[in-house]
Design a protein around this motif. Structure first.
Motif, PDB file in Angstrom:
ATOM      1  N   VAL A 175      56.600   4.240 101.656  1.00 31.42           N
ATOM      2  CA  VAL A 175      57.741   3.329 101.644  1.00 31.42           C
ATOM      3  C   VAL A 175      58.583   3.620 100.409  1.00 31.42           C
ATOM      4  CG1 VAL A 175      58.491   0.924 101.629  1.00 31.42           C
ATOM      5  CG2 VAL A 175      56.412   1.577 102.859  1.00 31.42           C
ATOM      6  N   GLN A 176      59.863   3.974 100.635  1.00 32.10           N
ATOM      7  CA  GLN A 176      60.713   4.365  99.515  1.00 32.10           C
ATOM      8  C   GLN A 176      62.181   4.240  99.891  1.00 32.10           C
ATOM      9  OE1 GLN A 176      59.921   5.593  96.184  1.00 32.10           O
ATOM     10  NE2 GLN A 176      62.099   5.071  96.109  1.00 32.10           N
ATOM     11  N   ASP A 177      62.961   3.621  99.027  1.00 28.29           N
ATOM     12  CA  ASP A 177      64.416   3.653  99.137  1.00 28.29           C
ATOM     13  C   ASP A 177      64.875   4.981  98.564  1.00 28.29           C
ATOM     14  OD1 ASP A 177      67.139   3.440  98.998  1.00 28.29           O
ATOM     15  OD2 ASP A 177      67.176   1.546  97.898  1.00 28.29           O
ATOM     16  N   ILE A 178      65.371   5.855  99.415  1.00 32.46           N
ATOM     17  CA  ILE A 178      65.668   7.216  98.983  1.00 32.46           C
ATOM     18  C   ILE A 178      66.850   7.283  98.021  1.00 32.46           C
ATOM     19  CG2 ILE A 178      67.310   7.953 100.776  1.00 32.46           C
ATOM     20  CD1 ILE A 178      65.393  10.481 101.035  1.00 32.46           C
ATOM     21  N   MET A 179      67.609   6.189  97.903  1.00 34.78           N
ATOM     22  CA  MET A 179      68.744   6.166  96.990  1.00 34.78           C
ATOM     23  C   MET A 179      68.348   5.739  95.582  1.00 34.78           C
ATOM     24  SD  MET A 179      71.713   4.638  99.495  1.00 34.78           S
ATOM     25  CE  MET A 179      72.980   4.638  98.238  1.00 34.78           C
ATOM     26  N   ALA A 180      67.101   5.326  95.382  1.00 31.50           N
ATOM     27  CA  ALA A 180      66.642   4.929  94.060  1.00 31.50           C
ATOM     28  C   ALA A 180      66.587   6.138  93.128  1.00 31.50           C
ATOM     29  CB  ALA A 180      65.274   4.267  94.152  1.00 31.50           C
ATOM     30  N   ASP A 181      66.802   5.901  91.858  1.00 33.34           N
ATOM     31  CA  ASP A 181      66.832   6.993  90.878  1.00 33.34           C
ATOM     32  C   ASP A 181      65.520   7.762  90.827  1.00 33.34           C
ATOM     33  OD1 ASP A 181      69.429   6.369  90.193  1.00 33.34           O
ATOM     34  OD2 ASP A 181      68.884   5.185  88.421  1.00 33.34           O
ATOM     35  N   ASP A 182      64.407   7.079  91.047  1.00 32.08           N
ATOM     36  CA  ASP A 182      63.100   7.733  90.945  1.00 32.08           C
ATOM     37  C   ASP A 182      62.534   8.116  92.310  1.00 32.08           C
ATOM     38  OD1 ASP A 182      62.624   5.184  91.869  1.00 32.08           O
ATOM     39  OD2 ASP A 182      61.054   4.692  90.400  1.00 32.08           O
ATOM     40  N   ALA A 183      63.360   8.064  93.366  1.00 25.38           N
ATOM     41  CA  ALA A 183      62.853   8.300  94.718  1.00 25.38           C
ATOM     42  C   ALA A 183      62.245   9.686  94.876  1.00 25.38           C
ATOM     43  CB  ALA A 183      63.971   8.094  95.736  1.00 25.38           C
ATOM     44  N   ALA A 184      62.954  10.707  94.420  1.00 30.60           N
ATOM     45  CA  ALA A 184      62.475  12.073  94.626  1.00 30.60           C
ATOM     46  C   ALA A 184      61.135  12.296  93.930  1.00 30.60           C
ATOM     47  CB  ALA A 184      63.523  13.071  94.122  1.00 30.60           C
ATOM     48  N   ALA A 185      61.016  11.842  92.702  1.00 27.22           N
ATOM     49  CA  ALA A 185      59.761  12.007  91.960  1.00 27.22           C
ATOM     50  C   ALA A 185      58.634  11.215  92.625  1.00 27.22           C
ATOM     51  CB  ALA A 185      59.944  11.553  90.513  1.00 27.22           C
ATOM     52  N   ASN A 186      58.956  10.013  93.113  1.00 25.84           N
ATOM     53  CA  ASN A 186      57.932   9.211  93.793  1.00 25.84           C
ATOM     54  C   ASN A 186      57.439   9.898  95.064  1.00 25.84           C
ATOM     55  OD1 ASN A 186      58.176   7.208  91.870  1.00 25.84           O
ATOM     56  ND2 ASN A 186      59.503   5.904  93.119  1.00 25.84           N
ATOM     57  N   LEU A 187      58.356  10.478  95.819  1.00 24.47           N
ATOM     58  CA  LEU A 187      57.965  11.155  97.048  1.00 24.47           C
ATOM     59  C   LEU A 187      57.137  12.401  96.751  1.00 24.47           C
ATOM     60  CD1 LEU A 187      61.226  10.769  99.160  1.00 24.47           C
ATOM     61  CD2 LEU A 187      59.039   9.604  99.506  1.00 24.47           C
ATOM     62  N   LYS A 188      57.498  13.125  95.714  1.00 25.38           N
ATOM     63  CA  LYS A 188      56.707  14.310  95.331  1.00 25.38           C
ATOM     64  C   LYS A 188      55.276  13.905  95.010  1.00 25.38           C
ATOM     65  CE  LYS A 188      56.259  18.677  93.891  1.00 25.38           C
ATOM     66  NZ  LYS A 188      54.929  18.705  93.250  1.00 25.38           N
ATOM     67  N   LYS A 189      55.116  12.851  94.219  1.00 25.97           N
ATOM     68  CA  LYS A 189      53.772  12.406  93.870  1.00 25.97           C
ATOM     69  C   LYS A 189      53.028  11.915  95.099  1.00 25.97           C
ATOM     70  CE  LYS A 189      51.152   9.504  90.692  1.00 25.97           C
ATOM     71  NZ  LYS A 189      50.131   9.170  91.710  1.00 25.97           N
TER      72      LYS A 189
END
Length: 250
Positions: A63-77
């Motif tokens: 679950v992630q809002d892809i527009m959030a500043d930390d979205a990409a890093a969260n998805l990678k992890k």
């Protein structure tokens, strides 16, 4: 035809419904271990449950809002922890936003962020690993380049297609292909709102040579092929799944 995708890993963004959910299913049917992400966790859990109920590997739900500043890093992890190195990234999250003259600046900013910057940011998290392992697939679900009006998303998607072509020029030699898929009218929540009942039939008859709207799995079928090792020579391309709706010949 064996597409040699069993046990590959994939992330599909915007996968709570529609094209994203259909693409996740198509990948899972080929034995791919899939992670799906969007904001609507309950709907993604339902998508994952339905795929598992049909006998395929249950997708990992992020679950992630892809527009959030930390979205990409969260998805990678999240992907690293659940699946390990990523092989296939399907950048599907996006939304059409009409932007006639006088549109508030924030609408333009939000559309560019969602439809372009998020694509690059998420891709940039996974590309180094793909290049290192000398295998990867970046697949971007974009949109028509025949605008009938000013639409902020159309401008953002044009940027994605230019970036994707540049990426293919630099990294196809590293085993990483990059392609764009342009859907026509595909059954989804959005088309149900915009083309209710007979409106869909009338539009299809007037504009789509095949005479019908497509289904999410029509996109998924193309995605699984260009994601496969069999498609190693398909890179830097823009591919249409629109029932012949586009009017130009190149």
């Amino acid at each position: 035809m064996d597409l040699y995708l069993k046990d590959r890993t994939a992330l599909v963004t915007g996968a709570s419904a529609g094209i994203g959910a259909g693409t996740a299913r198509s990948l899972a049917e080929e034995g791919v271990r899939v992670a799906i992400t969007a904001r609507r966790g309950d709907q993604m859990e339902q998508v994952a449950d339905e795929i598992a109920a049909d006998g395929f590997i249950r997708p990992v739900v992020l679950v992630q809002d892809i527009m959030a500043d930390d979205a990409a890093a969260n998805l990678k992890k999240g992907v690293d922890d659940a699946l390990g190195p990523l092989d296939i990234l399907v950048n599907n999250a996006g939304a059409a936003l009409p932007a006639p003259v006088g549109t508030d600046e924030q609408i333009w900013i939000d559309s560019i962020n969602l439809n372009w910057w998020a694509v690059r940011r998420v891709s940039d998290q996974f590309l180094p690993g793909m290049i290192e392992h000398r295998w990867g697939r970046i697949i971007n679900i974009t949109g028509t380049m025949e605008p009938i009006s000013i639409n902020a998303a159309t401008c953002a998607k044009a940027a994605v297609q230019a970036w994707s072509k540049g990426l293919s020029r630099e990294h196809s030699k590293d085993g990483v292909t990059s392609n764009c898929v342009i859907p026509g009218r595909i059954h989804s929540e959005q088309t149900q709102r915009n083309y209710p009942g007979e409106v869909e039939e009338q539009f299809a008859a007037a504009n789509i040579p095949s005479g019908v709207f497509g289904d999410p799995e029509d996109i998924g079928s193309l995605v699984v092929f260009i994601a496969s090792p069999r498609a190693q020579q398909i890179t830097g391309s823009v591919l249409y799944v629109d029932g012949g709706m586009k009017r130009f010949s190149h």
